[in-house]
Design an enzyme around this catalytic site. Structure first.
Site, mmCIF file in Angstrom:
data_model
loop_
_atom_site.group_PDB
_atom_site.id
_atom_site.type_symbol
_atom_site.label_atom_id
_atom_site.label_comp_id
_atom_site.label_asym_id
_atom_site.label_seq_id
_atom_site.Cartn_x
_atom_site.Cartn_y
_atom_site.Cartn_z
ATOM 1 N N LYS A 11 0.696 -0.928 0.079
ATOM 2 C CA LYS A 11 0.078 0.367 0.154
ATOM 3 C C LYS A 11 0.841 1.735 0.128
ATOM 4 O O LYS A 11 2.114 1.402 0.377
ATOM 5 C CB LYS A 11 -0.920 0.055 1.391
ATOM 6 C CG LYS A 11 0.040 -0.049 2.179
ATOM 7 C CD LYS A 11 0.175 1.732 3.092
ATOM 8 C CE LYS A 11 0.655 1.765 4.456
ATOM 9 N NZ LYS A 11 1.963 2.896 5.247
ATOM 10 N N ALA A 102 9.976 -0.358 4.478
ATOM 11 C CA ALA A 102 9.806 0.876 3.388
ATOM 12 C C ALA A 102 8.590 2.195 3.633
ATOM 13 O O ALA A 102 8.790 2.767 2.942
ATOM 14 C CB ALA A 102 9.374 0.606 1.908
ATOM 15 N N GLY A 103 6.895 1.376 4.671
ATOM 16 C CA GLY A 103 6.618 2.076 4.739
ATOM 17 C C GLY A 103 5.426 2.080 4.125
ATOM 18 O O GLY A 103 4.676 2.334 3.321
ATOM 19 N N LEU A 104 5.618 0.677 2.958
ATOM 20 C CA LEU A 104 4.994 -0.038 2.411
ATOM 21 C C LEU A 104 3.779 -1.166 2.721
ATOM 22 O O LEU A 104 3.055 -1.878 2.070
ATOM 23 C CB LEU A 104 5.402 -0.131 1.005
ATOM 24 C CG LEU A 104 6.426 0.845 0.603
ATOM 25 C CD1 LEU A 104 7.279 -0.310 -0.952
ATOM 26 C CD2 LEU A 104 5.624 1.336 -0.596
ATOM 27 N N ALA A 105 3.882 -1.463 3.633
ATOM 28 C CA ALA A 105 3.286 -2.336 4.713
ATOM 29 C C ALA A 105 3.382 -3.384 4.352
ATOM 30 O O ALA A 105 2.305 -4.732 4.355
ATOM 31 C CB ALA A 105 1.600 -2.114 4.294
ATOM 32 N N GLY A 106 4.728 -3.998 3.885
ATOM 33 C CA GLY A 106 4.797 -5.340 3.623
ATOM 34 C C GLY A 106 4.709 -6.205 4.111
ATOM 35 O O GLY A 106 4.470 -7.741 4.108
ATOM 36 N N GLY A 107 4.777 -6.077 5.264
ATOM 37 C CA GLY A 107 4.941 -7.155 6.755
ATOM 38 C C GLY A 107 3.228 -7.464 6.723
ATOM 39 O O GLY A 107 3.061 -8.337 7.150
ATOM 40 N N SER A 108 2.820 -6.161 7.223
ATOM 41 C CA SER A 108 1.036 -6.000 7.896
ATOM 42 C C SER A 108 0.200 -6.941 5.833
ATOM 43 O O SER A 108 -0.272 -7.368 6.505
ATOM 44 C CB SER A 108 0.546 -4.511 7.569
ATOM 45 O OG SER A 108 0.961 -3.827 8.433
ATOM 46 N N THR A 109 0.744 -6.740 4.980
ATOM 47 C CA THR A 109 0.798 -7.594 4.051
ATOM 48 C C THR A 109 0.207 -9.100 3.705
ATOM 49 O O THR A 109 -0.557 -9.740 3.863
ATOM 50 C CB THR A 109 0.710 -6.999 2.531
ATOM 51 O OG1 THR A 109 -1.015 -7.462 1.861
ATOM 52 C CG2 THR A 109 1.696 -6.934 2.367
ATOM 53 N N ASP A 141 -1.970 -1.833 10.495
ATOM 54 C CA ASP A 141 -2.571 -1.667 8.483
ATOM 55 C C ASP A 141 -2.538 -3.139 7.950
ATOM 56 O O ASP A 141 -2.981 -2.740 7.186
ATOM 57 C CB ASP A 141 -0.773 -1.720 8.246
ATOM 58 C CG ASP A 141 -0.472 -0.208 9.167
ATOM 59 O OD1 ASP A 141 -1.556 0.364 8.350
ATOM 60 O OD2 ASP A 141 0.534 0.108 7.994
HETATM 61 O O1 C5P Z 1 0.609 -0.916 14.630
HETATM 62 P P1 C5P Z 1 1.734 -1.115 13.916
HETATM 63 O O2 C5P Z 1 2.027 -2.599 15.172
HETATM 64 O O3 C5P Z 1 2.053 -1.697 12.729
HETATM 65 O O4 C5P Z 1 2.399 0.114 14.418
HETATM 66 C C1 C5P Z 1 4.016 0.260 14.774
HETATM 67 C C2 C5P Z 1 3.706 1.410 15.530
HETATM 68 O O5 C5P Z 1 3.705 2.715 15.252
HETATM 69 C C3 C5P Z 1 3.818 0.733 17.000
HETATM 70 O O6 C5P Z 1 4.014 0.810 18.105
HETATM 71 C C4 C5P Z 1 3.468 2.526 17.447
HETATM 72 O O7 C5P Z 1 4.915 2.847 18.002
HETATM 73 C C5 C5P Z 1 3.268 3.813 16.273
HETATM 74 N N1 C5P Z 1 2.194 3.841 15.722
HETATM 75 C C6 C5P Z 1 1.250 4.372 16.712
HETATM 76 N N2 C5P Z 1 0.335 4.906 16.465
HETATM 77 C C7 C5P Z 1 -0.099 4.257 14.944
HETATM 78 C C8 C5P Z 1 0.513 3.397 14.905
HETATM 79 C C9 C5P Z 1 1.749 3.164 14.886
HETATM 80 O O8 C5P Z 1 2.126 5.210 17.793
HETATM 81 N N3 C5P Z 1 -2.237 4.596 15.274
#
Ligand code: C5P
Length: 313
Positions: A11, A102-109, A141
């Site tokens: 994404k 990368a900020g592309l949600a590779g792990g999340s997808t 994500d």
């Molecule tokens: O949810 P995820 O594990 O992808 O988030 C990674 C990190 O990004 C969180 O541990 C948090 O430090 C930060 N984050 C946040 N607020 C969000 C999403 C992510 O502070 N809404």
């Protein structure tokens, strides 16, 4: 042996606004997310053992609990112990095409793909909302990655409202392969710098969220106006990431000058992207960037907006 192959798209963020702190320690966000056809491929099968085994062609991808694929499989084993006992563990093969950190949600997808894959493999019959609930436990994500397309994400990022599909928009992505930005660092730094501006009461959060729903970018999306979309993009995290990573800022400036409809960093970066009207324009911009930066560490990809999330292929 039964197995499933899943396509897990990346994404980009067309919009990311940080509204305030949440009681759970996360940030209250309003984002507009867009899936693109740059995708990982995941093959999943039952191994009849009691373990989760992950294989990947990319040497930097961890193959244990640090990987969201592993966490997703663990979550499914814990949530559905009877299915786990019945079918045994899983074998997962990951073909990594999306750049990492990368900020592309590779792990999340990838995590989202495992939820979909095990739902099929174990014949659980989980609905989309049930899968989305499990997805939210894995990461902010992950619920978006399940459904994909174009959507507004609010709350932590896990509440999804789908928008009008966008097609025929191209994107040039560029990332220094060895540069990684830790998402927790980016949010923490933002908090240090801008906490004074955070909104905390529920009605103020709702007002800010509604402003985005009726704002310029959502209007541009509903009109499928690619030019206006390019001009209306916004990412609060650029304010902290770009000053800390001058090479990324330089890349962003260069890509802006190269043309296209608009350039921005995706998520917490460090990937920078430019939207384009056509594949020809995307190729021209990609070539221009490559000619200006000869660094072999710079990866460049051309991709297209995509209206689907995880798909079985
Ligand atoms: O949810 P995820 O594990 O992808 O988030 C990674 C990190 O990004 C969180 O541990 C948090 O430090 C930060 N984050 C946040 N607020 C969000 C999403 C992510 O502070 N809404």
């Amino acid at each position: 042996m039964r197995f499933y192959t899943l396509l897990a798209p990346a994404k980009i963020n067309l919009y990311l606004e940080i509204i305030g702190d949440r009681p759970d320690g996360f940030h209250e966000l309003v984002m507009i997310l867009q899936s693109i056809d740059l995708a990982d491929i995941i093959e999943i099968s039952a191994n009849g053992l009691d373990s989760i085994r992950l294989y990947c062609d990319h040497p930097s991808v961890p193959l244990d609990e640090r990987n969201l694929i592993y966490k997703a499989a663990q979550l499914m084993c814990q949530t559905f112990p009877n299915a786990f006992a019945n079918y045994g563990g899983v074998e997962i093969n990951l073909e990594k095409n999306i750049p990492i950190s990368a900020g592309l949600a590779g792990g999340s997808t990838d995590g989202a793909a495992v939820l979909v894959g095990l739902n099929l493999l174990w014949k659980l019959g989980l609905t989309r909302p049930e899968l989305a609930e499990l997805a939210a436990q894995l990461g902010s994500d992950v619920p978006f990655c399940l459904t994909g397309g174009t959507a507004i994400a609010t709350g932590r990022g896990e509440k999804i409202d789908s928008l009008h599909d966008l097609v025929n928009i191209w994107v040039v992505l560029a990332k220094y392969e060895s540069t990684e930005v830790a998402t927790p660092w980016a949010y923490q730094r933002y908090r240090q710098m801008f906490q004074d501006l955070y909104v905390s009461d529920t009605s103020a959060i709702e007002r800010r969220t509604l402003t985005v729903h009726s704002g310029r970018l959502v209007q541009a999306i509903s009109q499928h106006d690619a030019e206006k979309i390019g001009l209306s993009m916004h990412n609060d995290l650029e304010k902290v990431v770009l000053p800390a990573y001058p090479k990324v800022e330089e890349l962003r400036n260069l890509m802006t000058q190269a043309g296209g409809l608009g350039t921005m960093m995706s998520g917490s970066g460090p990937t920078v992207f430019t939207l384009c009207q056509s594949e020809t324009e995307a190729q021209r911009i990609s070539q221009k960037v490559r000619e200006s930066i000869s660094d072999p560490d710079l990866g460049i990809w051309i991709s297209q907006f995509n209206s689907s999330g995880i798909q079985v292929i």
